[in-house]
Write a protein that holds these residues in place. Structure first.
Motif, short mmCIF file in Angstrom:
data_model
loop_
_atom_site.label_atom_id
_atom_site.label_comp_id
_atom_site.label_asym_id
_atom_site.label_seq_id
_atom_site.Cartn_x
_atom_site.Cartn_y
_atom_site.Cartn_z
N ASP A 37 0.84 -1.21 0.00
CA ASP A 37 0.00 0.00 0.00
C ASP A 37 0.88 1.26 0.00
OD1 ASP A 37 -2.48 -1.45 0.21
OD2 ASP A 37 -2.06 -1.73 2.34
N LEU A 38 1.94 1.22 0.78
CA LEU A 38 2.86 2.35 0.82
C LEU A 38 3.54 2.56 -0.52
CD1 LEU A 38 4.22 4.61 2.39
CD2 LEU A 38 5.91 2.92 3.19
N ALA A 39 3.90 1.48 -1.19
CA ALA A 39 4.54 1.59 -2.50
C ALA A 39 3.62 2.26 -3.51
CB ALA A 39 4.97 0.21 -3.00
N HIS A 40 2.33 1.94 -3.47
CA HIS A 40 1.37 2.61 -4.35
C HIS A 40 1.35 4.11 -4.07
CE1 HIS A 40 -0.55 -0.72 -6.48
NE2 HIS A 40 -0.54 -1.42 -5.34
N GLU A 41 1.33 4.48 -2.81
CA GLU A 41 1.31 5.90 -2.43
C GLU A 41 2.61 6.58 -2.83
OE1 GLU A 41 -0.09 9.46 -1.25
OE2 GLU A 41 -1.28 7.63 -1.35
#
Length: 147
Positions: free
Chosen positions: A73-77
């Motif tokens: 999820d952090l990588a998407h952000e």
């Protein structure tokens, strides 16, 4: 200066890691390499708050984090914000090449982390580099390269 050091691309790093000892070790390695650790957190929400208040050149993130949200999820952000992210994990996601600039596989030692940081900096600068054992680098986008 003819023989001066190459200017670093990565200066400020955000560490996102759910294992306290690993997070501490990473902080010490990065500081020894002359990098600034802007924050160290273990969950997605804290990571977002740090990204909102700090300038970050690179995120080092485990896939598994405290709480419901993951390093994926952090990588998407991070991708939305144009901030390169390196997964540091024993279990990289199948689509890591779409989300990050690479993966450093756990377990790793201090030397591997130092070599990985140097390779990532060169990679982000568009320079050829040989990744150390345990590091896989992926093609970078124009945003990740800071262009």
């Amino acid at each position: 200066m003819l023989f001066g050091k190459r200017k670093r691309i990565v200066k400020r790093v955000l560490i996102i890691e759910d294992e306290p000892l690993t997070a501490f070790d990473n902080e010490m390695i990065l500081r020894d390499c002359g990098l600034e650790v802007v924050a160290t957190h273990d969950d997605f929400e804290e990571a977002l708050a740090a990204l909102d208040r700090e300038q970050v050149d690179l995120i080092l993130s485990d896939v598994r984090l405290r709480g419901d949200r993951t390093g994926i999820d952090l990588a998407h952000e991070a991708k939305k914000r144009g901030i390169p992210l390196l997964f540091i994990t024993g279990y990289p996601p199948d689509n890591a090449h779409e989300l990050s600039i690479g993966c450093l596989m756990k377990p790793y030692n201090d030397r591997a982390m130092r070599q990985a940081l140097e390779a990532i900096d060169k990679h982000l600068d568009g320079k050829p580099c040989k990744p150390p054992k345990g590091l896989q680098l992926f093609p970078i986008t124009r945003d990740e390269a800071g262009v």
